[in-house]
Design a protein around this motif. Structure first.
Motif, PDB file in Angstrom:
ATOM      1  N   ASP A 139       0.826  -1.207   0.000  1.00  0.00           N
ATOM      2  CA  ASP A 139       0.000   0.000   0.000  1.00  0.00           C
ATOM      3  C   ASP A 139       0.862   1.260   0.000  1.00  0.00           C
ATOM      4  OD1 ASP A 139      -2.148  -1.736   0.101  1.00  0.00           O
ATOM      5  OD2 ASP A 139      -2.588  -1.356   2.218  1.00  0.00           O
ATOM      6  N   ALA A 140       1.929   1.257   0.793  1.00  0.00           N
ATOM      7  CA  ALA A 140       2.822   2.411   0.860  1.00  0.00           C
ATOM      8  C   ALA A 140       3.495   2.653  -0.490  1.00  0.00           C
ATOM      9  CB  ALA A 140       3.873   2.211   1.950  1.00  0.00           C
ATOM     10  N   ARG A 141       3.939   1.591  -1.126  1.00  0.00           N
ATOM     11  CA  ARG A 141       4.596   1.729  -2.433  1.00  0.00           C
ATOM     12  C   ARG A 141       3.625   2.240  -3.492  1.00  0.00           C
ATOM     13  NH1 ARG A 141       8.392  -3.674  -2.266  1.00  0.00           N
ATOM     14  NH2 ARG A 141      10.094  -2.688  -1.099  1.00  0.00           N
ATOM     15  N   THR A 142       2.396   1.741  -3.465  1.00  0.00           N
ATOM     16  CA  THR A 142       1.393   2.192  -4.432  1.00  0.00           C
ATOM     17  C   THR A 142       1.160   3.698  -4.282  1.00  0.00           C
ATOM     18  OG1 THR A 142       0.312   0.036  -4.491  1.00  0.00           O
ATOM     19  CG2 THR A 142      -1.014   1.930  -5.169  1.00  0.00           C
ATOM     20  N   LEU A 143       0.994   4.158  -3.054  1.00  0.00           N
ATOM     21  CA  LEU A 143       0.754   5.577  -2.818  1.00  0.00           C
ATOM     22  C   LEU A 143       1.986   6.421  -3.141  1.00  0.00           C
ATOM     23  CD1 LEU A 143      -1.312   5.230   0.462  1.00  0.00           C
ATOM     24  CD2 LEU A 143      -2.178   5.948  -1.786  1.00  0.00           C
ATOM     25  N   ALA A 144       3.162   5.955  -2.742  1.00  0.00           N
ATOM     26  CA  ALA A 144       4.392   6.704  -3.019  1.00  0.00           C
ATOM     27  C   ALA A 144       4.666   6.785  -4.517  1.00  0.00           C
ATOM     28  CB  ALA A 144       5.580   6.076  -2.293  1.00  0.00           C
ATOM     29  N   ALA A 145       4.414   5.698  -5.234  1.00  0.00           N
ATOM     30  CA  ALA A 145       4.639   5.683  -6.680  1.00  0.00           C
ATOM     31  C   ALA A 145       3.756   6.711  -7.381  1.00  0.00           C
ATOM     32  CB  ALA A 145       4.383   4.290  -7.242  1.00  0.00           C
ATOM     33  N   SER A 146       2.580   6.962  -6.828  1.00  0.00           N
ATOM     34  CA  SER A 146       1.642   7.934  -7.395  1.00  0.00           C
ATOM     35  C   SER A 146       1.797   9.324  -6.771  1.00  0.00           C
ATOM     36  CB  SER A 146       0.204   7.443  -7.197  1.00  0.00           C
ATOM     37  OG  SER A 146       0.012   6.207  -7.841  1.00  0.00           O
ATOM     38  N   TYR A 147       2.821   9.502  -5.961  1.00  0.00           N
ATOM     39  CA  TYR A 147       3.076  10.777  -5.273  1.00  0.00           C
ATOM     40  C   TYR A 147       1.907  11.182  -4.373  1.00  0.00           C
ATOM     41  CZ  TYR A 147       7.113  11.288  -8.305  1.00  0.00           C
ATOM     42  OH  TYR A 147       8.313  11.091  -8.947  1.00  0.00           O
ATOM     43  N   LEU A 148       1.209  10.214  -3.832  1.00  0.00           N
ATOM     44  CA  LEU A 148       0.098  10.484  -2.925  1.00  0.00           C
ATOM     45  C   LEU A 148       0.580  10.383  -1.488  1.00  0.00           C
ATOM     46  CD1 LEU A 148      -2.773   8.587  -4.769  1.00  0.00           C
ATOM     47  CD2 LEU A 148      -2.410  11.060  -4.614  1.00  0.00           C
ATOM     48  N   PHE A 149       1.419  11.347  -1.097  1.00  0.00           N
ATOM     49  CA  PHE A 149       1.889  11.367   0.277  1.00  0.00           C
ATOM     50  C   PHE A 149       1.794  12.764   0.845  1.00  0.00           C
ATOM     51  CE2 PHE A 149       5.598  11.026  -2.565  1.00  0.00           C
ATOM     52  CZ  PHE A 149       6.218  12.255  -2.344  1.00  0.00           C
ATOM     53  N   LEU A 150       1.687  12.796   2.146  1.00  0.00           N
ATOM     54  CA  LEU A 150       1.574  14.030   2.904  1.00  0.00           C
ATOM     55  C   LEU A 150       2.807  14.137   3.786  1.00  0.00           C
ATOM     56  CD1 LEU A 150      -0.112  16.415   4.103  1.00  0.00           C
ATOM     57  CD2 LEU A 150      -1.019  14.753   5.717  1.00  0.00           C
ATOM     58  N   ASP A 151       3.567  15.180   3.582  1.00  0.00           N
ATOM     59  CA  ASP A 151       4.748  15.429   4.404  1.00  0.00           C
ATOM     60  C   ASP A 151       4.287  16.233   5.620  1.00  0.00           C
ATOM     61  OD1 ASP A 151       7.463  15.282   4.974  1.00  0.00           O
ATOM     62  OD2 ASP A 151       7.977  17.031   3.782  1.00  0.00           O
TER      63      ASP A 151
END
Length: 103
Positions: free
Chosen positions: A12-24
């Motif tokens: 799940d983390a890789r899927t979101l990170a690959a799509s730049y769907l992260f909150l810093d």
């Protein structure tokens, strides 16, 4: 009673990170600047790192789990990224970057 831990954290983390769907998070932004760790290196660690399940933590304050991923930056330094998952109205959920540091 705490919610159940997520079953497919790394996927799940890789899927979101690959799509730049992260909150810093504010904390992460501050610590990354102090430690000179660019967000691109955090993304690299998530996409190529390994989960450290022994470091999973439940936060009573946030009533949710955090998870640690251990990876390497472009210079092969080992970094640990602490993540969580947060709801997002536009995307279902996003990856929350809680903190990152060299190990």
């Amino acid at each position: 009673m705490s919610p159940e831990k997520r079953q497919h954290v790394l996927k799940d983390a890789r899927t979101l990170a690959a799509s730049y769907l992260f909150l810093d998070t504010r904390h992460s932004t501050q610590r990354r600047q102090e430690r000179n760790i660019p967000i691109s290196e955090i993304r690299r660690a998530i996409l190529n790192g390994t989960l450290e399940p022994e470091r999973d933590r439940f936060s009573e304050d946030h009533h949710d789990w955090s998870y640690s991923i251990r990876g390497r930056d472009i210079d092969k330094n080992v970094i640990r990224v602490v993540i969580g998952f947060v709801p997002s109205s536009g995307h279902g959920e996003m990856l929350a970057i809680i903190t990152a540091y060299e190990v």
